[in-house]
Design a protein around this motif. Structure first.
Motif, mmCIF file in Angstrom:
data_model
loop_
_atom_site.group_PDB
_atom_site.id
_atom_site.type_symbol
_atom_site.label_atom_id
_atom_site.label_comp_id
_atom_site.label_asym_id
_atom_site.label_seq_id
_atom_site.Cartn_x
_atom_site.Cartn_y
_atom_site.Cartn_z
ATOM 1 N N PHE A 42 0.826 -1.210 0.000
ATOM 2 C CA PHE A 42 0.000 0.000 0.000
ATOM 3 C C PHE A 42 0.861 1.261 0.000
ATOM 4 O O PHE A 42 1.781 1.412 0.799
ATOM 5 N N ILE A 43 0.556 2.177 -0.917
ATOM 6 C CA ILE A 43 1.205 3.487 -0.965
ATOM 7 C C ILE A 43 0.202 4.563 -0.570
ATOM 8 O O ILE A 43 0.432 5.345 0.346
ATOM 9 N N ARG A 44 -0.916 4.597 -1.276
ATOM 10 C CA ARG A 44 -1.962 5.581 -0.971
ATOM 11 C C ARG A 44 -3.280 5.135 -1.602
ATOM 12 O O ARG A 44 -3.313 4.233 -2.432
ATOM 13 N N ALA A 45 -4.343 5.812 -1.189
ATOM 14 C CA ALA A 45 -5.668 5.564 -1.753
ATOM 15 C C ALA A 45 -6.155 6.861 -2.393
ATOM 16 O O ALA A 45 -6.170 7.906 -1.743
ATOM 17 N N GLU A 46 -6.500 6.787 -3.667
ATOM 18 C CA GLU A 46 -7.119 7.922 -4.341
ATOM 19 C C GLU A 46 -8.619 7.737 -4.152
ATOM 20 O O GLU A 46 -9.200 6.774 -4.642
ATOM 21 N N THR A 47 -9.240 8.661 -3.426
ATOM 22 C CA THR A 47 -10.601 8.477 -2.934
ATOM 23 C C THR A 47 -11.517 9.613 -3.366
ATOM 24 O O THR A 47 -11.125 10.779 -3.339
ATOM 25 N N VAL A 48 -12.743 9.246 -3.732
ATOM 26 C CA VAL A 48 -13.777 10.221 -4.026
ATOM 27 C C VAL A 48 -15.099 9.653 -3.512
ATOM 28 O O VAL A 48 -15.324 8.441 -3.570
ATOM 29 N N ALA A 49 -15.936 10.502 -2.984
ATOM 30 C CA ALA A 49 -17.260 10.059 -2.536
ATOM 31 C C ALA A 49 -18.093 9.684 -3.757
ATOM 32 O O ALA A 49 -17.987 10.317 -4.815
ATOM 33 N N ALA A 97 -13.635 14.361 -11.660
ATOM 34 C CA ALA A 97 -13.622 14.556 -10.206
ATOM 35 C C ALA A 97 -12.270 15.107 -9.765
ATOM 36 O O ALA A 97 -12.194 15.971 -8.889
ATOM 37 N N ARG A 98 -11.202 14.632 -10.390
ATOM 38 C CA ARG A 98 -9.847 15.127 -10.088
ATOM 39 C C ARG A 98 -9.748 16.610 -10.466
ATOM 40 O O ARG A 98 -9.252 17.420 -9.681
ATOM 41 N N LEU A 115 -11.252 14.540 -5.834
ATOM 42 C CA LEU A 115 -10.455 13.341 -5.595
ATOM 43 C C LEU A 115 -9.405 13.662 -4.537
ATOM 44 O O LEU A 115 -8.675 14.655 -4.650
ATOM 45 N N ARG A 116 -9.359 12.867 -3.491
ATOM 46 C CA ARG A 116 -8.436 13.093 -2.382
ATOM 47 C C ARG A 116 -7.364 12.004 -2.365
ATOM 48 O O ARG A 116 -7.647 10.848 -2.683
ATOM 49 N N LEU A 117 -6.162 12.350 -1.960
ATOM 50 C CA LEU A 117 -5.097 11.375 -1.747
ATOM 51 C C LEU A 117 -5.049 11.079 -0.261
ATOM 52 O O LEU A 117 -4.850 11.987 0.553
ATOM 53 N N ASP A 134 -17.240 5.334 -0.360
ATOM 54 C CA ASP A 134 -16.022 5.808 -1.010
ATOM 55 C C ASP A 134 -15.765 5.001 -2.274
ATOM 56 O O ASP A 134 -15.974 3.786 -2.305
ATOM 57 N N VAL A 135 -15.295 5.677 -3.311
ATOM 58 C CA VAL A 135 -14.797 5.011 -4.512
ATOM 59 C C VAL A 135 -13.287 5.182 -4.447
ATOM 60 O O VAL A 135 -12.789 6.308 -4.352
#
Length: 163
Positions: free
Chosen positions: A116-123, A136-137, A142-144, A155-156
């Protein structure tokens, strides 16, 4: 415990609330109740989308009982769902409420959790409004998120990892 009360069509229309009548017998947070009319639900299942909406409105039902049973079951179990989407498929994954991003990634595959490095997340609602992850980005939705991010229901997520 989830108690489901099968009431008559007349009882459903009258608004008699069996779960509320019996709530004094339950310990808060450990049990929930819901009422439905099995005969009406059977009819709802047979109708097409347009007729279903009219039938639900006639009975003052917000949504079919199956949707309510699923939502209450998730709540009682402390479960939530997050989504992944790619070119081949979109999928929902069930996890426990309070799960951190790396553990959620591990539900998909242990290698994703390990690297795991990070999660790119959007509602979900933000993604639908934007129309795509790229949009969304651009809109700043889009959140890191890192290893301490607590995954939220709906969350997506696109997981970035290296193994």
């Amino acid at each position: 415990m989830l108690a489901v009360f099968n009431v008559s069509e007349g009882g459903l229309k009258s608004g008699e609330d069996w779960p509320a009548r019996l709530s004094g017998r339950w310990r808060p947070g450990l049990a929930m109740g819901l009422q439905l009319c099995a005969a009406a639900e059977m009819e709802i299942a047979r109708l097409d989308e347009a007729e279903r909406a009219a039938f639900l409105a006639d009975y003052g039902i917000a949504e079919p009982a199956a949707h309510r049973v699923i939502a209450l079951s998730y709540e009682l179990l402390g479960a939530i769902s997050f989504l992944t989407a790619g070119p081949d498929e979109a999928r929902a994954w069930t996890i426990r409420r309070g799960c951190l991003a790396p553990q959620a990634a591990g539900v998909i595959h242990s290698d994703i959790e390990r690297g795991f490095i990070r999660a790119e997340t959007v509602a979900y609602d933000d993604l639908i409004a934007a129309g795509s992850l790229a949009e969304a980005r651009k809109a700043g939705r889009l959140r890191l998120e890192g290893k301490t991010y607590e995954v939220r229901d709906g969350d997506v997520i696109v997981f970035r990892f290296s193994v």
